[in-house]
Structures are given as C-alpha cells and as structure tokens.
Enzyme design. Structure first.
Site, PDB file in Angstrom:
ATOM      1  N   GLY A  26     -91.000 -24.303 -56.640  1.00  0.00           N
ATOM      2  CA  GLY A  26     -89.734 -23.696 -57.085  1.00  0.00           C
ATOM      3  C   GLY A  26     -89.811 -22.187 -57.103  1.00  0.00           C
ATOM      4  O   GLY A  26     -89.442 -21.536 -58.085  1.00  0.00           O
ATOM      5  N   ARG A  62     -86.652 -18.620 -56.075  1.00  0.00           N
ATOM      6  CA  ARG A  62     -85.842 -17.813 -56.998  1.00  0.00           C
ATOM      7  C   ARG A  62     -86.507 -17.760 -58.366  1.00  0.00           C
ATOM      8  O   ARG A  62     -87.465 -18.477 -58.627  1.00  0.00           O
ATOM      9  CB  ARG A  62     -84.467 -18.476 -57.201  1.00  0.00           C
ATOM     10  CG  ARG A  62     -83.663 -18.667 -55.977  1.00  0.00           C
ATOM     11  CD  ARG A  62     -82.314 -19.300 -56.297  1.00  0.00           C
ATOM     12  NE  ARG A  62     -82.369 -20.752 -56.342  1.00  0.00           N
ATOM     13  CZ  ARG A  62     -81.929 -21.489 -57.361  1.00  0.00           C
ATOM     14  NH1 ARG A  62     -81.398 -20.902 -58.414  1.00  0.00           N
ATOM     15  NH2 ARG A  62     -81.998 -22.807 -57.328  1.00  0.00           N
ATOM     16  N   TYR A  75     -84.168 -32.918 -70.771  1.00  0.00           N
ATOM     17  CA  TYR A  75     -84.975 -31.721 -70.459  1.00  0.00           C
ATOM     18  C   TYR A  75     -86.113 -31.560 -71.469  1.00  0.00           C
ATOM     19  O   TYR A  75     -87.268 -31.306 -71.090  1.00  0.00           O
ATOM     20  CB  TYR A  75     -84.043 -30.510 -70.483  1.00  0.00           C
ATOM     21  CG  TYR A  75     -84.647 -29.195 -70.055  1.00  0.00           C
ATOM     22  CD1 TYR A  75     -84.808 -28.882 -68.697  1.00  0.00           C
ATOM     23  CD2 TYR A  75     -85.038 -28.251 -71.000  1.00  0.00           C
ATOM     24  CE1 TYR A  75     -85.339 -27.657 -68.314  1.00  0.00           C
ATOM     25  CE2 TYR A  75     -85.566 -27.025 -70.622  1.00  0.00           C
ATOM     26  CZ  TYR A  75     -85.704 -26.727 -69.270  1.00  0.00           C
ATOM     27  OH  TYR A  75     -86.234 -25.520 -68.900  1.00  0.00           O
ATOM     28  N   ALA A 112     -88.841 -34.090 -70.896  1.00  0.00           N
ATOM     29  CA  ALA A 112     -89.683 -33.729 -69.741  1.00  0.00           C
ATOM     30  C   ALA A 112     -90.634 -32.590 -70.101  1.00  0.00           C
ATOM     31  O   ALA A 112     -91.825 -32.626 -69.756  1.00  0.00           O
ATOM     32  CB  ALA A 112     -88.795 -33.321 -68.562  1.00  0.00           C
ATOM     33  N   LYS A 113     -90.130 -31.595 -70.795  1.00  0.00           N
ATOM     34  CA  LYS A 113     -90.955 -30.420 -71.120  1.00  0.00           C
ATOM     35  C   LYS A 113     -92.025 -30.757 -72.158  1.00  0.00           C
ATOM     36  O   LYS A 113     -93.132 -30.214 -72.113  1.00  0.00           O
ATOM     37  CB  LYS A 113     -90.073 -29.264 -71.609  1.00  0.00           C
ATOM     38  CG  LYS A 113     -89.118 -28.729 -70.535  1.00  0.00           C
ATOM     39  CD  LYS A 113     -89.870 -28.222 -69.314  1.00  0.00           C
ATOM     40  CE  LYS A 113     -88.975 -27.580 -68.277  1.00  0.00           C
ATOM     41  NZ  LYS A 113     -89.708 -27.167 -67.071  1.00  0.00           N
TER      42      LYS A 113
HETATM   43  P1  NDP Z   1     -84.059 -21.416 -61.215  1.00  0.00           P
HETATM   44  O1  NDP Z   1     -82.912 -22.364 -61.314  1.00  0.00           O
HETATM   45  O2  NDP Z   1     -83.810 -19.953 -61.157  1.00  0.00           O
HETATM   46  O3  NDP Z   1     -84.986 -21.809 -59.945  1.00  0.00           O
HETATM   47  C1  NDP Z   1     -85.327 -23.158 -59.757  1.00  0.00           C
HETATM   48  C2  NDP Z   1     -86.335 -23.259 -58.626  1.00  0.00           C
HETATM   49  O4  NDP Z   1     -86.744 -24.628 -58.511  1.00  0.00           O
HETATM   50  C3  NDP Z   1     -85.766 -22.880 -57.270  1.00  0.00           C
HETATM   51  O5  NDP Z   1     -86.795 -22.338 -56.489  1.00  0.00           O
HETATM   52  C4  NDP Z   1     -85.320 -24.232 -56.700  1.00  0.00           C
HETATM   53  O6  NDP Z   1     -85.262 -24.248 -55.261  1.00  0.00           O
HETATM   54  C5  NDP Z   1     -86.440 -25.130 -57.216  1.00  0.00           C
HETATM   55  N1  NDP Z   1     -86.037 -26.530 -57.320  1.00  0.00           N
HETATM   56  C6  NDP Z   1     -85.041 -27.065 -58.072  1.00  0.00           C
HETATM   57  N2  NDP Z   1     -84.962 -28.392 -57.871  1.00  0.00           N
HETATM   58  C7  NDP Z   1     -85.909 -28.706 -56.960  1.00  0.00           C
HETATM   59  C8  NDP Z   1     -86.295 -29.907 -56.301  1.00  0.00           C
HETATM   60  N3  NDP Z   1     -85.698 -31.090 -56.555  1.00  0.00           N
HETATM   61  N4  NDP Z   1     -87.298 -29.853 -55.388  1.00  0.00           N
HETATM   62  C9  NDP Z   1     -87.912 -28.684 -55.121  1.00  0.00           C
HETATM   63  N5  NDP Z   1     -87.598 -27.516 -55.707  1.00  0.00           N
HETATM   64  C10 NDP Z   1     -86.609 -27.527 -56.611  1.00  0.00           C
HETATM   65  O7  NDP Z   1     -85.004 -21.792 -62.479  1.00  0.00           O
HETATM   66  P2  NDP Z   1     -85.886 -20.836 -63.415  1.00  0.00           P
HETATM   67  O8  NDP Z   1     -86.636 -19.888 -62.594  1.00  0.00           O
HETATM   68  O9  NDP Z   1     -85.058 -20.383 -64.539  1.00  0.00           O
HETATM   69  O10 NDP Z   1     -86.895 -21.938 -64.029  1.00  0.00           O
HETATM   70  C11 NDP Z   1     -88.186 -22.193 -63.495  1.00  0.00           C
HETATM   71  C12 NDP Z   1     -88.919 -23.147 -64.434  1.00  0.00           C
HETATM   72  O11 NDP Z   1     -89.026 -22.554 -65.721  1.00  0.00           O
HETATM   73  C13 NDP Z   1     -88.212 -24.474 -64.644  1.00  0.00           C
HETATM   74  O12 NDP Z   1     -89.152 -25.513 -64.740  1.00  0.00           O
HETATM   75  C14 NDP Z   1     -87.499 -24.284 -65.962  1.00  0.00           C
HETATM   76  O13 NDP Z   1     -87.271 -25.508 -66.619  1.00  0.00           O
HETATM   77  C15 NDP Z   1     -88.524 -23.435 -66.702  1.00  0.00           C
HETATM   78  N6  NDP Z   1     -87.945 -22.687 -67.807  1.00  0.00           N
HETATM   79  C16 NDP Z   1     -86.941 -21.774 -67.598  1.00  0.00           C
HETATM   80  C17 NDP Z   1     -86.394 -21.082 -68.656  1.00  0.00           C
HETATM   81  C18 NDP Z   1     -85.311 -20.083 -68.491  1.00  0.00           C
HETATM   82  O14 NDP Z   1     -84.813 -19.591 -69.525  1.00  0.00           O
HETATM   83  N7  NDP Z   1     -84.906 -19.726 -67.288  1.00  0.00           N
HETATM   84  C19 NDP Z   1     -86.876 -21.333 -70.038  1.00  0.00           C
HETATM   85  C20 NDP Z   1     -87.931 -22.291 -70.142  1.00  0.00           C
HETATM   86  C21 NDP Z   1     -88.438 -22.932 -69.059  1.00  0.00           C
HETATM   87  P3  NDP Z   1     -83.905 -23.786 -54.457  1.00  0.00           P
HETATM   88  O15 NDP Z   1     -83.815 -22.285 -54.594  1.00  0.00           O
HETATM   89  O16 NDP Z   1     -84.143 -24.217 -53.054  1.00  0.00           O
HETATM   90  O17 NDP Z   1     -82.768 -24.488 -55.130  1.00  0.00           O
END
Ligand code: NDP
Length: 242
Positions: free
Chosen positions: A11, A14, A154, A157-158
């Site tokens: 992931g 972004r 969510y 999972a976390k």
């Molecule tokens: P974003 O939504 O900004 O980015 C998500 C990323 O995951 C993208 O690269 C996306 O790819 C990829 N992704 C999503 N679904 C799939 C899939 N089915 N298969 C492969 N890749 C996938 O998320 P964040 O950067 O905010 O979050 C990153 C992690 O941090 C997550 O696990 C989130 O739960 C965790 N987190 C985030 C917080 C926050 O406040 N933002 C707080 C706590 C935890 P694509 O670009 O191709 O869609």
C-alpha cells in the site's frame, strides 16, 4: 543479487506507505512497493524512489487475495533476491454502525487489513529465516487499542494485528527476526480527508494531526536502529492514547 537492504512496503502508492517507502529509500534501501490499482500514484512514487537512488519496482495486486500475495512475494524475491524489511501497511476502511454492518464490509476489512498480513508474512518468512535477519512492521492503529464506534470491523482487524505481532515476535526472535506494530493516531492522508481536522486536533495533546512522515520515521527507526525492540506496539499519535 543487490547488496543493498531490500524493503517491501504494501500500500505504498499513497499516504503512509508512500512516505515509508521514501524514508527507507533515503536510508539506502531498494524498495518494492505494492498497490491496488492507482497506477498514476504508484508511478509517481516509483519516480520519486528512483530519484533517491533506490532500485524500486511496483507490484499491482489485491492484498486480500492469498494467491496474489504469494505470487507477488515470489516476484519481489526474483527481482530483488531478498527481503529484509516487510511493512504490512495496505489497508481500507468500510465504516458503519455495527447494527447496520454488512457481512461484505466486515469481510472486506478483515481480509484487506488483517488476513493480508498473514498472506504477505507467510510468503516471505522462509527467506527471512534462511538469511537469519528480518524486520516485520505491521500498521495497526490506536483504534486497535481503544475501539471506535462505527469501526467494529476496522478495530477488530487492527487489534488482530497486535496479537499477530506479539505472537510472531515470540516465535521468531531466536531467528533474529523482529516483529513490531505501529499504532498511528489521526494521520493526514486520503483515508482521513473527510474528517474535521480542527475539531480532532483539539483532543490531541500535541494539537495537530500527524503527517505520513511521522510514521515513516518510526518505520525507519524500527528497521535500522531499534535492533533490540520486538513485540512492541509503538504509538505515534501525538499523545492521544496515554
Ligand atoms: P491510504 O488510503 O492513503 O492508502 C492506502 C494504500 O493501500 C494505497 O496504496 C492503496 O493502493 C493500498 N490498498 C488499499 N486496498 C488495497 C488492496 N485491496 N490491495 C492492495 N493495496 C491496497 O491509507 P493511509 O496511508 O492513510 O493508511 C495506511 C495504513 O495505515 C492503513 O493500514 C491504515 O489502516 C493505517 N492507519 C492509518 C491512519 C490514518 O489516520 N491515516 C491511522 C491509523 C492507521 P491504491 O493507491 O492503488 O488504491
């Protein structure tokens, strides 16, 4: 085979994952990134990684699909020769009150945020055991510690990732494989773009939301400096959970 250390960040087209990939590239890693479908974002990240001197490559696959994860891990190992650091970061939200939560939304989040960590880790663990070195970082959340109304899927999972982290740390420590989790608070990415940031910031001791770089620096620390740290959940949340 490259002599540089190799990181696989899921992931990473972004948000937090992208920032982790860039921070590791700055630290001298070659970096494999994964993404779901956002080609444009993935290509941009790749360009930035290459500009930092990283031999970077992007892999498009669904992290919730076990076979796709196994195939991708094989491809990364073929392309890079090894994986030193695995960051299980990809994740989604499908929020809603539990009374109205569909099985589809439950399963999508558990598969994408929790089962994916099993799929990816089990696909790279043999190579880490063989090389007697590995660092696995699971992207959990404060919600995995505290729970949150509207996020039963969510937070389950976390929280699951935290149990997974601690158990693996105990199993794999003797092989010099460290396993830790990060519990970010509110971080400014696409995932949180619709939230009222000013209101949230009021409740955070540091009075601001986090930036992806705040998480990325912790990932780099765990990868390169925290060599006696395993089985931990590192809160990076501006003091929200104390
Ligand atoms: P974003 O939504 O900004 O980015 C998500 C990323 O995951 C993208 O690269 C996306 O790819 C990829 N992704 C999503 N679904 C799939 C899939 N089915 N298969 C492969 N890749 C996938 O998320 P964040 O950067 O905010 O979050 C990153 C992690 O941090 C997550 O696990 C989130 O739960 C965790 N987190 C985030 C917080 C926050 O406040 N933002 C707080 C706590 C935890 P694509 O670009 O191709 O869609």
């Amino acid at each position: 085979m490259t002599e540089k250390k190799v990181a696989l960040v899921t992931g990473a087209s972004r948000g937090i994952g992208k920032s982790c990939a860039l921070e590791l590239a700055k630290a001298g890693y070659d970096v494999a990134i994964s993404y779901a479908g956002n080609e444009e974002a993935a290509n941009k990240t790749l360009e930035e990684l290459k500009a930092l001197g990283s031999n970077a490559k992007a892999y498009k696959f669904n992290i919730a699909d076990r076979e796709a994860c196994q195939k991708a891990a094989e491809d990364v190992l073929k392309d890079f020769g090894k994986i030193d650091v695995l960051v299980n970061n990809a994740g989604i939200t499908r929020d809603g009150l539990f009374m109205r939560m569909s099985a589809e939304n439950w399963e999508a989040v558990i598969n994408t945020n929790l089962n994916s960590a099993f799929y990816m880790t089990s696909s790279v663990i043999k190579t880490m055991v063989k090389q007697r070195y590995g660092c696995i970082i699971n992207m959990s959340s404060i919600v995995g510690l505290m729970g949150n109304a509207g996020q039963a899927n969510y937070s389950a999972a976390k929280a699951g990732l935290i149990g997974f982290t601690k158990s693996l740390a105990k199993e794999l420590g003797s092989r010099n494989i460290r396993v830790n989790a990060i519990a970010p608070g509110f971080i400014q990415t696409d995932m949180t773009k619709d939230l009222d940031t000013e209101k949230i910031a009021e409740h955070i001791p540091l009075k601001r939301l986090g930036q992806p770089e705040d998480i990325a620096k912790t990932v780099k620390f765990l990868a390169d400096d925290g060599l006696y740290i395993t089985g931990q959940v590192i809160g990076v949340d501006g003091g929200l959970v104390v």
